[in-house]
Design a protein around this motif. Sequence first.
Motif, mmCIF file in Angstrom:
data_model
loop_
_atom_site.group_PDB
_atom_site.id
_atom_site.type_symbol
_atom_site.label_atom_id
_atom_site.label_comp_id
_atom_site.label_asym_id
_atom_site.label_seq_id
_atom_site.Cartn_x
_atom_site.Cartn_y
_atom_site.Cartn_z
ATOM 1 N N SER A 2 0.851 -1.245 0.022
ATOM 2 C CA SER A 2 -0.050 -0.005 -0.016
ATOM 3 C C SER A 2 0.970 1.351 -0.005
ATOM 4 C CB SER A 2 -0.868 -0.100 1.144
ATOM 5 O OG SER A 2 -1.686 1.491 1.275
ATOM 6 N N GLY A 145 1.429 -10.115 7.283
ATOM 7 C CA GLY A 145 0.763 -9.457 6.582
ATOM 8 C C GLY A 145 -0.109 -10.105 5.029
ATOM 9 N N ASN A 146 0.346 -11.045 4.627
ATOM 10 C CA ASN A 146 -0.102 -11.950 3.559
ATOM 11 C C ASN A 146 -1.082 -12.813 3.817
ATOM 12 O OD1 ASN A 146 1.312 -10.909 0.628
ATOM 13 N ND2 ASN A 146 2.688 -10.766 2.321
ATOM 14 N N PRO A 149 -5.742 -9.939 7.277
ATOM 15 C CA PRO A 149 -6.030 -8.580 6.833
ATOM 16 C C PRO A 149 -5.922 -7.789 7.862
ATOM 17 C CG PRO A 149 -7.878 -9.978 6.356
ATOM 18 C CD PRO A 149 -6.802 -10.851 7.096
ATOM 19 N N SER A 155 -2.893 -0.328 10.644
ATOM 20 C CA SER A 155 -1.911 0.180 9.571
ATOM 21 C C SER A 155 -1.578 1.681 9.841
ATOM 22 C CB SER A 155 -2.774 0.071 8.443
ATOM 23 O OG SER A 155 -3.105 -1.267 7.912
ATOM 24 N N SER A 251 6.983 -0.582 -6.167
ATOM 25 C CA SER A 251 6.547 -1.974 -5.938
ATOM 26 C C SER A 251 7.771 -2.985 -6.432
ATOM 27 C CB SER A 251 5.225 -2.417 -6.639
ATOM 28 O OG SER A 251 4.084 -1.797 -6.161
ATOM 29 N N THR A 407 3.172 -4.434 5.170
ATOM 30 C CA THR A 407 2.667 -3.722 4.279
ATOM 31 C C THR A 407 2.788 -4.162 2.792
ATOM 32 O OG1 THR A 407 4.407 -2.139 4.400
ATOM 33 C CG2 THR A 407 2.469 -1.604 5.711
ATOM 34 N N THR A 408 3.768 -5.294 2.575
ATOM 35 C CA THR A 408 3.900 -6.032 1.530
ATOM 36 C C THR A 408 2.836 -7.080 1.114
ATOM 37 O OG1 THR A 408 6.368 -5.416 1.754
ATOM 38 C CG2 THR A 408 5.680 -6.946 -0.028
ATOM 39 N N ARG A 409 2.331 -6.702 -0.097
ATOM 40 C CA ARG A 409 1.204 -7.813 -0.714
ATOM 41 C C ARG A 409 2.027 -8.297 -1.814
ATOM 42 N NH1 ARG A 409 0.203 -6.495 3.623
ATOM 43 N NH2 ARG A 409 -1.654 -5.951 4.495
ATOM 44 N N LYS A 411 0.525 -10.354 -3.920
ATOM 45 C CA LYS A 411 -0.526 -10.501 -5.039
ATOM 46 C C LYS A 411 -0.402 -9.234 -5.551
ATOM 47 C CE LYS A 411 -5.608 -11.255 -5.965
ATOM 48 N NZ LYS A 411 -6.620 -11.395 -5.311
ATOM 49 N N GLU A 412 -0.280 -7.885 -5.065
ATOM 50 C CA GLU A 412 -0.265 -6.646 -5.465
ATOM 51 C C GLU A 412 1.008 -6.562 -6.414
ATOM 52 O OE1 GLU A 412 -1.014 -3.549 -2.827
ATOM 53 O OE2 GLU A 412 -3.099 -4.570 -2.196
#
Length: 450
Positions: A2, A145-146, A149, A155, A251, A407-409, A411-412
């Motif tokens: 994010s 984080g992954n 939620p 956050s 990213s 904060t690292t996803r 999927k994103e």
Amino acid sequence: MSIDLTSENNPNTVRKSGWLELVRKEDWLAVWVGLFLVLAGILFWTAGSSIKVLTAQITKWTDFPTLGSILSAHLGSIILLFLTFLILFSITASFLHIKIGKFAAGFTLLFIISVAVNLFSSWGWAQQYNLEAPLVALAVGLIVGNLIPLSGWFSSALRTELYVKVGIVLLGATLPFTLIIQAGPVAFLQATLIAVITFLVIYFAGTRWFGLDKYFAATLGVGGSVCGVSAAIAVGGAIKAKKEHVSISISIVVIWAVATIFLLSLLIKWLGIPAGPAGAWIGTSEFADAAGVTAASAFGDHALNSFTLMKVIGRDIFIGVWAFILAFISITFWEKKQTGTKADASEIWHRFPKFIIGFFAASILLTVVIAATSVSGRAVISTDVIAPIKEFRTWAFTFTFLSIGLTTRFKELTSFGWRPFAAFSTGAVVNIILGYVLSVLILHNFWASL
């Protein structure tokens, strides 16, 4: 991951002017928090006391009865440490217009997790396998984080940039200014060579091989050659790159920064590289301050010092320079009409990472205090001032690494296609190889003897 592009790091937002910058910009607030802790350490020492009572230094343990004794003995110190950070960061949050109630609740949970991470890293088994608190914090953050939620109130406390900047200011207090003067020119020259070559490789690979536009390729290039996230945001705004391109660049930097932590750590251990050259290689080839500190911390203070000289002094100060140069190129050669950004000398100061000023100030302050003290008194300063500051630094970096992971996803990070990633990766590979040649082969003796 994010990304908040409405923050003070985004050059497209309204700039704060005059004295308001000193209490409204995250860079300056990190300086004040770091210098406050340094000054507190000096004042306690002059009063015949020490701030080590606040640092909750957790000693090694091998069984649960010992762990229970350690927790019992350090409980008061842990509470004092929590209150110290909570008050300082809550004040900072209020100046950044973050709701203090949500931040305090989120930071409380972040601190509890950090205590658990430090307890685990102090376990004899974890120390046997070099599972340092930064790496453990990052791993825990990535997993949690992954899988779970995160609530908005939590956050709000994951302020990666704030924590790492405070940690770097504190790092300055543990690094003599005489050492900075001695190593600074070499670090700057090495960083200049790395920055120019890596930028050109990513830019030309992006524009010539992978069909990216100039603005996108330039944003990627600076993110890979200078200071990762901060550079991508600063330069992306200065040249008016699309917001989505800035987000994608950030990213990709995060992906490579996390991967490089493990890659460089494994290569350094496999090749048996000494701490000094190892830290310089990490400082040359890592893409983010927080990630670099994570990797360098595993090899001790010598590696952390050479990393800091290479990354913070050598590379981070290029943010303002690159913002100015690329803004000028964008206006003069890429844009038909001047709209918005103006390439003037003030751009360098605006983009300059202010926390570096705090780093130098802390270093000069402790160097002066030590120089004015007798030889016997210097040993006391080392144990009662510098050692506690190192502990504060470790906790600040632990907050940083947890925040990165949380904060690292994944999927994103995989949603932006392969071409930008391929362009950045081309430069990253060149950077890592060139960093090894310069730090380990050519300048090995310099960094080893530093």
